[in-house]
Design an enzyme around this catalytic site. Sequence first.
Site, PDB file in Angstrom:
ATOM      1  NE  ARG A   1      -2.319  -1.395   3.478  1.00 48.71           N
ATOM      2  CZ  ARG A   1      -1.750  -0.678   4.430  1.00 48.71           C
ATOM      3  NH1 ARG A   1      -1.843   0.652   4.406  1.00 48.71           N
ATOM      4  NH2 ARG A   1      -1.111  -1.265   5.419  1.00 48.71           N
TER       5      ARG A   1
ATOM      6  CE  LYS B   1      -6.030  -3.776   5.014  1.00 47.49           C
ATOM      7  NZ  LYS B   1      -6.583  -4.756   5.944  1.00 47.49           N
TER       8      LYS B   1
ATOM      9  CG  HIS C   1      -7.349  -3.924  10.473  1.00 48.53           C
ATOM     10  ND1 HIS C   1      -6.013  -3.670  10.592  1.00 48.53           N
ATOM     11  CD2 HIS C   1      -7.494  -4.590   9.296  1.00 48.53           C
ATOM     12  CE1 HIS C   1      -5.368  -4.156   9.543  1.00 48.53           C
ATOM     13  NE2 HIS C   1      -6.250  -4.721   8.743  1.00 48.53           N
TER      14      HIS C   1
ATOM     15  CB  SER D   1      -0.383  -5.256   7.745  1.00 45.05           C
ATOM     16  OG  SER D   1       0.012  -6.126   6.737  1.00 45.05           O
TER      17      SER D   1
ATOM     18  CE  LYS E   1      -5.734  -8.037  10.039  1.00 47.96           C
ATOM     19  NZ  LYS E   1      -4.326  -7.619  10.022  1.00 47.96           N
ATOM     20  CB  THR E   2      -4.550 -14.031   7.221  1.00 46.23           C
ATOM     21  OG1 THR E   2      -5.027 -12.736   6.847  1.00 46.23           O
ATOM     22  CG2 THR E   2      -4.935 -15.035   6.157  1.00 46.23           C
TER      23      THR E   2
ATOM     24  CG  ASP F   1      -7.855  -7.655   6.632  1.00 45.11           C
ATOM     25  OD1 ASP F   1      -6.924  -7.676   7.462  1.00 45.11           O
ATOM     26  OD2 ASP F   1      -8.014  -6.728   5.837  1.00 45.11           O
TER      27      ASP F   1
ATOM     28  NE  ARG G   1      -0.480  -9.078   1.529  1.00 48.71           N
ATOM     29  CZ  ARG G   1      -1.092  -8.714   2.645  1.00 48.71           C
ATOM     30  NH1 ARG G   1      -2.183  -9.330   3.051  1.00 48.71           N
ATOM     31  NH2 ARG G   1      -0.617  -7.722   3.363  1.00 48.71           N
TER      32      ARG G   1
HETATM   33  N1  LIG Z   1       3.521 -16.800  16.065  1.00 48.63           N
HETATM   34  C1  LIG Z   1       3.002 -16.407  14.906  1.00 48.63           C
HETATM   35  N2  LIG Z   1       1.679 -16.111  14.808  1.00 48.63           N
HETATM   36  C2  LIG Z   1       1.160 -15.691  13.651  1.00 48.63           C
HETATM   37  N3  LIG Z   1       1.858 -15.541  12.507  1.00 48.63           N
HETATM   38  C3  LIG Z   1       3.166 -15.836  12.524  1.00 48.63           C
HETATM   39  C4  LIG Z   1       3.783 -16.271  13.715  1.00 48.63           C
HETATM   40  N4  LIG Z   1       5.075 -16.497  13.426  1.00 48.63           N
HETATM   41  C5  LIG Z   1       5.257 -16.215  12.138  1.00 48.63           C
HETATM   42  N5  LIG Z   1       4.115 -15.819  11.563  1.00 48.63           N
HETATM   43  C6  LIG Z   1       3.973 -15.388  10.158  1.00 48.63           C
HETATM   44  O1  LIG Z   1       3.599 -14.026  10.211  1.00 48.63           O
HETATM   45  C7  LIG Z   1       2.717 -13.709   9.176  1.00 48.63           C
HETATM   46  C8  LIG Z   1       1.386 -13.233   9.739  1.00 48.63           C
HETATM   47  O2  LIG Z   1       0.708 -12.661   8.677  1.00 48.63           O
HETATM   48  P1  LIG Z   1      -0.838 -12.631   8.468  1.00 48.63           P
HETATM   49  O3  LIG Z   1      -1.500 -13.770   9.157  1.00 48.63           O
HETATM   50  O4  LIG Z   1      -1.074 -12.479   7.013  1.00 48.63           O
HETATM   51  O5  LIG Z   1      -1.149 -11.271   9.227  1.00 48.63           O
HETATM   52  P2  LIG Z   1      -2.364 -10.284   8.991  1.00 48.63           P
HETATM   53  O6  LIG Z   1      -3.461 -11.070   8.399  1.00 48.63           O
HETATM   54  O7  LIG Z   1      -2.644  -9.778  10.372  1.00 48.63           O
HETATM   55  O8  LIG Z   1      -1.827  -9.233   8.090  1.00 48.63           O
HETATM   56  C9  LIG Z   1       2.514 -14.958   8.348  1.00 48.63           C
HETATM   57  O9  LIG Z   1       3.430 -14.911   7.292  1.00 48.63           O
HETATM   58  C10 LIG Z   1       2.881 -16.063   9.351  1.00 48.63           C
HETATM   59  O10 LIG Z   1       3.373 -17.218   8.707  1.00 48.63           O
HETATM   60  C1  LIG Z   2      -3.988  -6.096   2.749  1.00 46.88           C
HETATM   61  C2  LIG Z   2      -3.484  -5.610   3.829  1.00 46.88           C
HETATM   62  O1  LIG Z   2      -3.871  -6.082   5.056  1.00 46.88           O
HETATM   63  P1  LIG Z   2      -3.332  -7.249   5.960  1.00 46.88           P
HETATM   64  O2  LIG Z   2      -1.851  -7.271   5.807  1.00 46.88           O
HETATM   65  O3  LIG Z   2      -3.802  -6.835   7.306  1.00 46.88           O
HETATM   66  O4  LIG Z   2      -3.913  -8.569   5.499  1.00 46.88           O
HETATM   67  C3  LIG Z   2      -2.568  -4.477   3.757  1.00 46.88           C
HETATM   68  O5  LIG Z   2      -2.229  -3.957   4.834  1.00 46.88           O
HETATM   69  O6  LIG Z   2      -2.204  -4.072   2.635  1.00 46.88           O
HETATM   70 MN   LIG Z   3      -4.350 -10.646   6.591  1.00 50.02          MN
END
Ligand SMILES: Nc1ncnc2c1ncn2[C@@H]1O[C@H](COP(=O)(O)OP(=O)(O)O)[C@@H](O)[C@H]1O
Ligand SMILES: C=C(OP(=O)(O)O)C(=O)O
Ligand SMILES: [Mn+2]
Length: 532
Positions: free
Chosen positions: A60, A200, A219, A239, A243-244, A258, A324
Site C-alpha cells: 500500500r 482496503k 480491523h 498487517s 489475523k489471517t 481481516d 500474497r
Molecule cells: N507466532 C506467529 N503467529 C502468527 N503468525 C506468525 C507467527 N510467526 C510467524 N508468523 C507469520 O507471520 C505472518 C502473519 O501474517 P498474516 O497472518 O497475514 O497477518 P495479517 O493477516 O494480520 O496481516 C505470516 O506470514 C505467518 O506465517
Molecule cells: C492487505 C493488507 O492487510 P493485511 O496485511 O492486514 O492482510 C494491507 O495492509 O495491505
Molecule cells: Mn491478513
Amino acid sequence: MSTGRVNPAHRLEDQGIEGLGHVFYNLIEPQLVEQAVQRGEGHIGKGGAIMVSTGTHTGRSPKDKFVVRTPDVEDTIWWENNKPMDPAAFDVLYADMLEHMKGKDYFVEDLFGGADPAHRLDVRMITELAWHALFIRHMLRRPEREELDSFAPEFTIINCPSFKADPARHGCRSETVIALNFTRKLILIGGTEYAGENKKSVFTLLNYILPGKDVMAMHCSANHAPNNPVDTAVFFGLSGTGKTTLSADPSRVLIGDDEHGWSEKGTFNFEGGCYAKTINLSPVAEPEIFATTSMFSTVVENMVWDEDTLDLDFADDSLTPNMRCAYPLHYISNASETALGGHPKNIIMLTSDAFGVLPPIARLTPAQAMYHFLSGFTSKVAGTERGVVHPEPTFSTCFGAPFMPRRPEVYGNLLRDKIAKHGATCWLVNTGWTGGPYGEGERMPIKETRTLLAAALDGSLSDVEYRKDPNFGFEVPMHVQDVPDVLLDPRRTWNDHAAYDEQATKLVKMFAENFEQYIDFVDDDVKAIKLG
Ligand SMILES: Nc1ncnc2c1ncn2[C@@H]1O[C@H](COP(=O)(O)OP(=O)(O)O)[C@@H](O)[C@H]1O
Ligand SMILES: C=C(OP(=O)(O)O)C(=O)O
Ligand SMILES: [Mn+2]
C-alpha cells in the site's frame, strides 16, 4: 460495446462514464481468468491459479491516500490522520481520469461489502485490469445473478493503474493516488497495481459509515467454535500480526480474515474472501492457506515460480516480502457459509513486538483493553507499506490507523460499550519476537501461539495461576499445557536479563508518551493505568 449482466438502469453511461472501449459487466471467475491471460496480465499456475506481478507498487501507499475535504465530512474526519484533498482538485482528477479511460476496455463488478444485509454497502468496482476484477470478486461478497438486475451502486471505485496523477493539477503527492470522496460516493485509484488498495478502500468506507449506525468496524479476523457462533473470537491486528494465519484454525469455523463489523446482532464479515501472505508459507504450519495457492482462480500476487514445474517459490521474496494470495472464503474448508458470528466472547489483540518484550499472551481488564486498543502497538512488517524494509515498531491506533477515517475515540467508545454489554474477555497476544529483539531473538513459533490461543478460547485459562507483569500490569499465565514455562516469561527467554529490563523500560516509556494524545478523553479507569 459491452457484454455481461448488469442492471439496465445503472450502466456506466448512467453514471456519466462514457466513451470507453469494451465494458465487461460482472464476468465470473473463469471468464476473468481467461481475460487476464489473454491480455497478458498474468499466467495460469498450478491448479488454475492465476499468477500476476504488480511492478513498482507491491504494497500500500498510505502517503498517497487522501480524503476529499467536503463540508459534509469536515467535522467527522480525523484530519490529523487523513490527508485532505481539495474538492476542486478531486473534480479535475476525476475528469482527467475519465478522459484517460476513453477507448480502453474496463471490467465492472457489482458486489456487496458486508455479510449482514442490514449493514452492507453496494459497491461497484470498475477496473482496468481483469485480474483486479477477479481479486475484488474474491474479496467482496457476490450478489446472486438475479440480484444484479436490480443492483444500484451506492459507492463506485475506479482503479486505473495506467493513469498517472499530477501533483500540481490534482493536489496529491505523486503519480500514485487513492482519493476517497464520501460526498460524491466515489473512490479513485491511480498509478498503482497493488491489489490490496482495492479491499482496503472498501474497508475505509465502511469504517466511516458504520460507526454512524452504531456498528463497530474492526480491523480483525474472526472465527467461532464448531456449531456454536455464540462462541465467537475476534483477532485485532495491524498487517502482519497474524489475523489471517491464526483465524484459519481447523478446529474452529472461519468467519473472515481481516475486516468485520459488530452490530447489535453480532459480528459480520465485510468480505467474502481472504488475502493471505505467502512468504515462507508452510504446508505444515498453515496447510489450509497453503492449499489455496494451487486452486482455480486464486490470485497469486508477486511470487516467483519455477519455469519448468510452475512450483511457487515461497522463500523467494525478490519481488517483495509482501507476496500474497487472494481466494474466496469457501476455499478454506471450515469456513462459515454465512460469514456471520455472535457477539465476541473473546477479543484478542495481536501485536508483533519486534522488541521481544511483551509476553506471548496476557489477560487484560476492560480498561487495559481500551489502553491497548487505542495504543495499537505493533511493528510494521516489511513490504506491506512502501518504504518499510524490516519490522518497524509503531503505534497504530485501533490496530489499523491507515484505515480509520474517524477519530480513535469513536471506535474506542463503541468497543468499550460493546465489551461491557457483552462481557467479552480480552487478551493481548504477542506474535512477534521472543528471546531477544528482531535480529537477535526469534519469531514466536506459530505452534505455541496456536496452543495459547486454543487454551484462551476453550476456557482453560480461566482459572490457572497468573503473575502480574511488572511493566504493563496485565496478567500473564504461569503454566499452560504443552507450552514451555520459560516462553511465558519473556525476560527469561533473553540471555541477558539486564538488557531485557532496559528494553522493557524503553518500551514502557514509548507507550506512556504515545498515550498522552488519548488521556483527555478516556474514562477514569483507563487514565488510572500506570505502567512500569
Ligand atoms: N507466532 C506467529 N503467529 C502468527 N503468525 C506468525 C507467527 N510467526 C510467524 N508468523 C507469520 O507471520 C505472518 C502473519 O501474517 P498474516 O497472518 O497475514 O497477518 P495479517 O493477516 O494480520 O496481516 C505470516 O506470514 C505467518 O506465517
Ligand atoms: C492487505 C493488507 O492487510 P493485511 O496485511 O492486514 O492482510 C494491507 O495492509 O495491505
Ligand atoms: Mn491478513
